[in-house]
Design a protein around this motif. Structure first.
Motif, mmCIF file in Angstrom:
data_model
loop_
_atom_site.group_PDB
_atom_site.id
_atom_site.type_symbol
_atom_site.label_atom_id
_atom_site.label_comp_id
_atom_site.label_asym_id
_atom_site.label_seq_id
_atom_site.Cartn_x
_atom_site.Cartn_y
_atom_site.Cartn_z
ATOM 1 N N LYS A 1 15.907 9.124 13.565
ATOM 2 C CA LYS A 1 16.361 7.735 13.570
ATOM 3 C C LYS A 1 15.347 6.761 12.977
ATOM 4 C CE LYS A 1 19.347 8.394 17.540
ATOM 5 N NZ LYS A 1 19.618 8.065 18.924
ATOM 6 N N LEU B 1 9.177 12.574 -1.326
ATOM 7 C CA LEU B 1 9.894 11.853 -0.276
ATOM 8 C C LEU B 1 10.555 10.597 -0.814
ATOM 9 C CD1 LEU B 1 7.488 11.828 2.805
ATOM 10 C CD2 LEU B 1 9.707 12.952 2.636
ATOM 11 N N ASP B 2 11.776 10.398 -0.394
ATOM 12 C CA ASP B 2 12.490 9.146 -0.585
ATOM 13 C C ASP B 2 12.969 8.763 0.812
ATOM 14 O OD1 ASP B 2 14.265 7.077 -1.035
ATOM 15 O OD2 ASP B 2 15.312 8.064 -2.684
ATOM 16 N N LEU B 3 12.108 8.050 1.536
ATOM 17 C CA LEU B 3 12.413 7.727 2.932
ATOM 18 C C LEU B 3 13.634 6.825 3.054
ATOM 19 C CD1 LEU B 3 8.806 7.260 4.354
ATOM 20 C CD2 LEU B 3 10.366 9.185 4.703
ATOM 21 N N GLU B 4 13.807 5.923 2.099
ATOM 22 C CA GLU B 4 14.941 5.005 2.160
ATOM 23 C C GLU B 4 16.267 5.755 2.127
ATOM 24 O OE1 GLU B 4 16.836 1.511 -0.602
ATOM 25 O OE2 GLU B 4 14.641 1.591 -0.419
ATOM 26 N N ASN B 5 16.366 6.773 1.282
ATOM 27 C CA ASN B 5 17.597 7.550 1.163
ATOM 28 C C ASN B 5 17.573 8.831 1.990
ATOM 29 O OD1 ASN B 5 19.073 5.861 -0.728
ATOM 30 N ND2 ASN B 5 17.445 6.405 -2.169
ATOM 31 N N GLN B 6 16.490 9.042 2.717
ATOM 32 C CA GLN B 6 16.303 10.207 3.590
ATOM 33 C C GLN B 6 16.558 11.528 2.860
ATOM 34 O OE1 GLN B 6 18.408 9.560 7.310
ATOM 35 N NE2 GLN B 6 16.691 8.338 8.042
ATOM 36 N N ASP C 1 13.355 7.229 10.292
ATOM 37 C CA ASP C 1 12.949 7.705 8.965
ATOM 38 C C ASP C 1 11.859 8.755 9.032
ATOM 39 O OD1 ASP C 1 14.801 6.093 7.736
ATOM 40 O OD2 ASP C 1 13.373 4.500 7.289
ATOM 41 N N ASP C 2 11.737 9.400 10.170
ATOM 42 C CA ASP C 2 10.744 10.468 10.293
ATOM 43 C C ASP C 2 11.411 11.814 10.017
ATOM 44 O OD1 ASP C 2 12.266 10.054 12.618
ATOM 45 O OD2 ASP C 2 10.787 11.042 13.881
ATOM 46 N N VAL C 3 10.642 12.719 9.448
ATOM 47 C CA VAL C 3 11.153 14.058 9.193
ATOM 48 C C VAL C 3 11.078 14.836 10.505
ATOM 49 C CG1 VAL C 3 10.832 16.172 7.867
ATOM 50 C CG2 VAL C 3 10.375 13.963 6.795
ATOM 51 N N ASN D 1 15.436 17.218 7.200
ATOM 52 C CA ASN D 1 16.275 16.524 8.172
ATOM 53 C C ASN D 1 15.469 15.374 8.770
ATOM 54 O OD1 ASN D 1 18.623 18.333 8.080
ATOM 55 N ND2 ASN D 1 17.174 19.837 8.852
ATOM 56 N N PHE D 2 16.097 14.199 8.795
ATOM 57 C CA PHE D 2 15.419 12.981 9.222
ATOM 58 C C PHE D 2 15.932 12.508 10.574
ATOM 59 C CE2 PHE D 2 14.718 13.248 4.763
ATOM 60 C CZ PHE D 2 13.502 12.616 4.528
#
Length: 188
Positions: A111, A57-62, A113-115, A108-109
């Motif tokens: 709003k 996971l790279d939450l910052e870059n989704q 930052d959740d999947v 797919n993320f």
């Protein structure tokens, strides 16, 4: 100054790579279930006890990925007779195809930052078809007991068992299967 700027520009991919976290499944809290209608009498839910998974996971870059491997021999129906039927060449043919795999092609993320869904390819008995899993719960946080970063999710998807050469007794036993996944994973 130009050398400093060039060094910073060259290091940007490294900084970006550092934001990627890799998680391995917690074997005590990761399972795959499947549900089907049995002769119109009931919905049966069966489980695979041995599910291996790695999540990047790279939450910052989704962006991210998921790879799952299910040991078919770990099927648990509550009936040793039914386990043997499902493991036989009539259904999963575990001697030839001991593993079911899922490899994501896209996360797919939402709003926050959740999947919200995972698109990928499911392979059963050497047959691969696309599958989208809808994520019904997603959370990443510090695990309160293990003091490690952890992520968890619940997800569901639908497939037709006949597409994977598992269609025996359809339509008496529903061809449509609901796949349910419960996973917790710990950061490496």
């Amino acid at each position: 100054m130009k050398k400093l700027l060039a060094a910073l520009v060259c290091s940007l991919p490294l900084v970006s790579a550092l934001a990627v976290d890799v998680y391995d499944r917690d074997p005590d809290h990761t399972f795959a279930f499947f549900e089907f209608n049995h002769l119109g009498f009931s919905t049966q839910r069966e489980r695979f006890d041995k599910v291996d998974a790695t999540v990047t996971l790279d939450l910052e870059n989704q962006v991210g990925s998921v790879e799952v491997s299910i040991d078919v021999r770990s099927i648990s129906t509550g009936s040793s007779m039914f386990n043997q039927i499902l493991l036989s060449d009539t259904f999963f043919d575990v001697e030839k195809f001991p593993v079911v795999t899922f490899k994501s092609t896209k996360l797919n993320f939402g709003k926050l930052d959740d999947v919200v869904s995972v698109e990928g390819e499911l392979t059963i008995k050497g047959i691969t078809h696309p599958l989208t899993l809808t994520v019904t719960q997603f959370k990443c946080a510090m695990h309160p007991m293990l003091r490690k970063s952890a992520c968890g999710l619940n997800a569901t998807g639908k497939l037709r068992r006949s597409e994977f050469n598992l269609g025996r007794f359809a339509p008496l036993i529903s061809d449509q299967i609901t796949l349910l996944v419960s996973m917790e994973a710990l950061k490496r």
